[in-house]
Every structure is written in structure tokens, then in C-alpha cells.
Design an enzyme around this catalytic site. Structure first.
Site, PDB file in Angstrom:
ATOM      1  N   HIS A   1     -69.952  54.078 112.929  1.00 46.98           N
ATOM      2  CA  HIS A   1     -70.258  53.356 114.159  1.00 46.98           C
ATOM      3  C   HIS A   1     -71.727  53.498 114.551  1.00 46.98           C
ATOM      4  O   HIS A   1     -72.343  52.550 115.049  1.00 46.98           O
ATOM      5  CB  HIS A   1     -69.334  53.831 115.279  1.00 46.98           C
ATOM      6  CG  HIS A   1     -67.921  53.352 115.125  1.00 46.98           C
ATOM      7  ND1 HIS A   1     -67.543  52.051 115.382  1.00 46.98           N
ATOM      8  CD2 HIS A   1     -66.801  53.978 114.697  1.00 46.98           C
ATOM      9  CE1 HIS A   1     -66.249  51.902 115.149  1.00 46.98           C
ATOM     10  NE2 HIS A   1     -65.788  53.054 114.710  1.00 46.98           N
TER      11      HIS A   1
ATOM     12  N   HIS B   1     -61.883  65.122 105.215  1.00 46.62           N
ATOM     13  CA  HIS B   1     -62.837  65.868 106.033  1.00 46.62           C
ATOM     14  C   HIS B   1     -62.306  66.082 107.439  1.00 46.62           C
ATOM     15  O   HIS B   1     -62.294  67.196 107.952  1.00 46.62           O
ATOM     16  CB  HIS B   1     -64.185  65.148 106.087  1.00 46.62           C
ATOM     17  CG  HIS B   1     -65.251  65.941 106.776  1.00 46.62           C
ATOM     18  ND1 HIS B   1     -65.372  66.007 108.152  1.00 46.62           N
ATOM     19  CD2 HIS B   1     -66.244  66.720 106.283  1.00 46.62           C
ATOM     20  CE1 HIS B   1     -66.381  66.789 108.468  1.00 46.62           C
ATOM     21  NE2 HIS B   1     -66.938  67.236 107.361  1.00 46.62           N
TER      22      HIS B   1
ATOM     23  N   GLU C   1     -61.473  69.493 109.240  1.00 43.17           N
ATOM     24  CA  GLU C   1     -61.873  69.578 110.649  1.00 43.17           C
ATOM     25  C   GLU C   1     -61.057  68.673 111.566  1.00 43.17           C
ATOM     26  O   GLU C   1     -61.478  68.385 112.684  1.00 43.17           O
ATOM     27  CB  GLU C   1     -63.361  69.229 110.787  1.00 43.17           C
ATOM     28  CG  GLU C   1     -64.290  70.177 110.044  1.00 43.17           C
ATOM     29  CD  GLU C   1     -65.752  69.788 110.172  1.00 43.17           C
ATOM     30  OE1 GLU C   1     -66.045  68.848 110.946  1.00 43.17           O
ATOM     31  OE2 GLU C   1     -66.593  70.425 109.514  1.00 43.17           O
TER      32      GLU C   1
ATOM     33  N   HIS D   1     -67.692  70.564 100.438  1.00 43.27           N
ATOM     34  CA  HIS D   1     -66.358  70.846 100.984  1.00 43.27           C
ATOM     35  C   HIS D   1     -65.346  71.085  99.862  1.00 43.27           C
ATOM     36  O   HIS D   1     -64.516  72.000  99.940  1.00 43.27           O
ATOM     37  CB  HIS D   1     -65.890  69.701 101.875  1.00 43.27           C
ATOM     38  CG  HIS D   1     -66.536  69.684 103.221  1.00 43.27           C
ATOM     39  ND1 HIS D   1     -66.405  70.719 104.123  1.00 43.27           N
ATOM     40  CD2 HIS D   1     -67.335  68.766 103.825  1.00 43.27           C
ATOM     41  CE1 HIS D   1     -67.098  70.438 105.223  1.00 43.27           C
ATOM     42  NE2 HIS D   1     -67.665  69.263 105.060  1.00 43.27           N
TER      43      HIS D   1
END
Length: 300
Positions: free
Chosen positions: A126, A185, A215, A247
């Protein structure tokens, strides 16, 4: 209970996400007339990675994009300032999306297709749309600039990605009573609901396939609890990410006590990491290319 709860959450949250995404889509295209057209140029935008082995995913994407648009100028941008700074110290300079757009404008390109290589339409997507819109409003700059959607933006896309993972990514030797845990993620943005939707779809397809996040929701603790309750003895860990970067290397497959692999091992479950990002697979990389084709078509 979990199945019904996830289904209800998914329906409500996905509606909210798609509503927000639909509103945001109006901002992803900005245009004004110019006297002479140049382009379109293609800007591929991702979070980025400093893990060398993970770069294979980006190479696959670039090859597929250049094959589809052999005459187009193709450039890259990373949204992560931390990754850009880390790479710069080792001699590799990658622009931010804003700097990359400024360079394209300075080089005289008037039409630009910005392709998001993110998994979901979250905060970074965004922000990318907002900034692209502002570049498109500058006098004497781009005549048109449009941002292409990330990977998981529709029911059809989620189904296809899940199918590709189960047929191409998960090792063939996996048995029916062994689990597959996809690591997303996660985000504080409403688009986190996409992961619950993927969990719902995964469970409908195969009750031993799970989706967790680093997360967000579903959390790894929730997934681990279910694996223990079902007395699962072996689980394949797969990154639900563009690349198998930090990650995947540390949070998923690392040797530290808090990694997913270490926690499952402590719980008596053999954990087998699959260290490849989704963009390394042609069929999944081509899904981003198809999004890009739609974006390019709207620039003509």
C-alpha cells in the site's frame, strides 16, 4: 473447532482485506498527458534479501520477466532499508522504490509498470501504491505509472499456490501421516487474514498441512500444539515467501532454541526444512508475470 473458527475469521477478515485492496487499487494508477511517450519500463519491487543463496528466486523472476518482455527496461528496488544498507556495505547498491522511480523519470521514461513481488497486499504494498501515485501526479514526469498486485490476492491465486507447493515444492517422499508447515511472515495489517485463509484452504486439502506465521496469525505456537496433539512424528517446513532468506534460514531452519526446527525437535517431531523460495519455481514465478502482463496492458 479450529476449522470452523478459521472459516468464520477468514470470511470476515478477507472481506475487509479485499475491500481495502479494492479501494487502494484506485490509487495504484496515476496518469497525466505528456507530449512524447517512452516505455513502458518495468520496476520489480520486493522486500529484498542479503542471503546469497536466496538470490536464485530473483534471478528466476527476472528471467521470466525478460522472456515475456524482451524489449522492456527491467530494474529492481528493495523496500527494506536495512537490507539495502547491508548490501551497500558489501559493494552492492540497490535502490529504494522511490529512488528507482526517480531514476526512471530522470531517464525519460513516461510509462512504468511497478510489479510488487510481495506475497500479500500488506503495508509495503500500500505504501508502494501511494508513492507511485504521487510520482504519477508530478508535472512533466510519468504519463502513466501502475502497480501490479502481489501473489496472494484472490481465491484462485491462493488455490493455485497451494497446489503448486504440494505438487512441486514438498518433497515427493513425504508420507500422508507427515505434516507440512508453511511459514508466512505475518503482518499487523488487515491483510494478515490471507494467512488464515491459506490455513483454511490447506486444511481442507490435507488435514496435515498447516500455515503459520512469524509475526501474525496463525502463530507457530498454535501450529505446534496441533502437531503435538495429533502425535505427528515428522514435519516438512516450507517458506511461504518469495525467497528463502533470513526468516527461512534463521527463524524456520536455524539451530537457535527459538527456531521452528529447534522447537519441533524438542517436542519430539523431526523437522525437515525445504530451503527454496517460492519464486524459484517457474510456475509460481509466472503468476507474478501474469499480474505484470495485466499491468502492462493497462499502460498501453
Amino acid at each position: 473447532m479450529w476449522h470452523n473458527l478459521v472459516k468464520k475469521q477468514w470470511m470476515a477478515l478477507t472481506c475487509a482485506v479485499l475491500l481495502l485492496a479494492g479501494l487502494q487499487a484506485e490509487w495504484c494508477l496515476a496518469a497525466h498527458p505528456v507530449t512524447q511517450e517512452k516505455g513502458p519500463a518495468i520496476l520489480l519491487v520486493t522486500f529484498g534479501t542479503s542471503v546469497e543463496s536466496a538470490q536464485a528466486a530473483f534471478r528466476t523472476i527476472e528471467q521470466r520477466v525478460k522472456a515475456a518482455f524482451p524489449k522492456a527496461e527491467v530494474r529492481w528496488a528493495y523496500t527494506s532499508k536495512i537490507i539495502r544498507k547491508k548490501l551497500e556495505k558489501s559493494g552492492t547498491r540497490i535502490d529504494s522504490p522511490e529512488m528507482a522511480l526517480a531514476r526512471l523519470m530522470d531517464d525519460g521514461y513516461t510509462k512504468v509498470a511497478v510489479q510488487s513481488l510481495h506475497m500479500i497486499p500488506g503495508i509495503e504494498f500500500h505504501e508502494l501504491c501511494d508513492n507511485a501515485r504521487l510520482f504519477g501526479q508530478m508535472d512533466g514526469g510519468f504519463s502513466k505509472v501502475m502497480v501490479g498486485w502481489p501473489l496472494l490476492v484472490s481465491d484462485t491465486a491462493m488455490d493455485k499456490v497451494l497446489k503448486e507447493i504440494l505438487t512441486r515444492v514438498v518433497p515427493k517422499e513425504r508420507k500422508a501421516d507427515e505434516a507440512v508447515v508453511l511459514m508466512g511472515h505475518g503482518t499487523h495489517h488487515p491483510s494478515d487474514a490471507v494467512y488464515s485463509a491459506m490455513m483454511y484452504k490447506a486444511q481442507k486439502t490435507d488435514p496435515n498441512v498447516y500455515v503459520g506465521t512469524v509475526e501474525g496469525s496463525p502463530s507457530f505456537e498454535e501450529i505446534k500444539e496441533q502437531l503435538v496433539q495429533k502425535k505427528i512424528k515428522k514435519a516438512y517446513l516450507v517458506p511461504l515467501m518469495t525467497v528463502a532468506g533470513d526468516h527461512a534460514k534463521n527463524d524456520m531452519a536455524g539451530d537457535e532454541p527459538d527456531s521452528w526446527k529447534s522447537q519441533l525437535t524438542k517436542a519430539g517431531i523431526e523437522a525437515v526444512p525445504v530451503m527454496k523460495g517460492l519464486a524459484e519455481y517457474d510456475a509460481i514465478a509466472d503468476m507474478w508475470v501474469e499480474q505484470l502482463k495485466v499491468t502492462i496492458a493497462h499502460l498501453q
